[in-house]
Design a protein around this motif. Structure first.
Motif: not given
Length: 302
Positions: A125-145
């Motif tokens: 669940x934790x691995x998936x959550x981190x990937x989802x944050x990166x997957x949605x980074x542009x939509x959520x205005x986040x830096x993947x790094x």
């Protein structure tokens, strides 16, 4: 049955008042490591003891203050329950005041009857959550790094497990699979690290159960698995912690030094096992200021 329904309604109402989005981790009927059981949500006194469907609660700062960094908060509870409010929602709101987008992960507990391999559930669940944050980074205005993990107590054990074990257990053959679950920084508060001489017995028993072989105990004693790829980490602990011996943090930091991992360690004389948003000691309460300055120092926030 009526009482459980009231508890569930109370939980959903709390989330609706707090989180801006509730994000499912897995597609319907495609959750790994599941027997396919239909579970009910079980909670008492803001402590979840059984998750029906794992998800994460999203907390966004105002757009004008959002700085692109994000943190995934792993609630504590000894792998027996999730203290999602004080150990999750309230922390998320504090991170928002620093311009950091925060997510509170409601992960499957290893005690769940639905899990095929109990200890893998929280990790997946934790691995998936981190990937989802990166997957949605542009939509959520986040830096993947600039994606981090926050873990306290057993949540700290889960965070340090993700940081020191590179096997990807979260693949389900979808578009999210290709993204990395290796986070960019880590904040550990009173963390369970070792399952050796200084272990928190309850976390060990709840995570591994009858899988507590000598091999697994070594595998999940995370001080043994720090490498040069472990993310920069800051640790906070109280010398008088009666639940999780501060040697847990010292053992992890010792290995960070050996592997030249950028980080910081702070052992406060007071604080017991209660370092968090509210602290009895004014000195211990400084962990939030120190944490903010450290995040600036490693260029996560400006």
């Amino acid at each position: 049955m009526k009482r459980k329904a009231v508890i569930l309604c109370s939980f959903i109402f709390t989330l609706m008042l707090s989180a801006q989005d509730i994000i499912p981790l897995w597609p319907e009927d495609n959750m790994p490591n599941s027997k396919g059981l239909s579970l009910e949500h079980i909670e008492e006194r803001e402590r979840i003891t059984q998750i029906s469907k794992p998800n994460m609660l999203a907390f966004f700062p105002p757009k004008e203050e959002q700085n692109g960094s994000s943190v995934l908060i792993l609630p504590s509870g000894g792998y027996h329950h999730l203290t999602y409010n004080l150990g999750g929602i309230q922390l998320a709101k504090w991170f928002n005041t620093r311009g950091i987008t925060a997510f509170v992960l409601l992960y499957r507990l290893p005690t769940s009857p639905d899990l095929i391999i109990s200890e893998n559930g929280p990790i997946q669940d934790t691995q998936r959550a981190i990937k989802l944050i990166r997957y949605n980074a542009e939509k959520w205005r986040l830096d993947k790094n600039k994606v981090g993990l926050f873990g306290a107590s057993a949540g700290g054990h889960l965070a340090s497990t993700i940081a020191t074990h590179n096997e990807d257990l979260s693949k389900i053959n979808d578009d999210v699979d290709s993204l990395s679950f290796i986070h960019d920084f880590m904040i550990l508060v009173s963390p369970v690290i070792s399952f050796g001489a200084y272990t928190h017995k309850g976390s060990l028993e709840n995570l591994l159960g009858d899988h507590a072989t000598s091999e697994n105990i070594h595998k999940y004693s995370n001080e043994f698995h720090v490498t040069e790829n472990t993310p920069p980490t800051i640790l906070f602990h109280a010398q008088n912690d009666p639940a999780v011996n501060p040697m847990n943090s010292l053992l992890f930091y010792e290995q960070m030094i050996k592997h030249q991992i950028k980080g910081s360690l702070h052992i406060f004389p007071e604080g017991k096992h209660n370092i968090g948003i509210y602290n009895e000691s004014s000195l211990t309460d400084e962990w939030k200021t120190i944490c903010t300055k450290w995040l600036k120092e490693i260029a996560i926030i400006k």
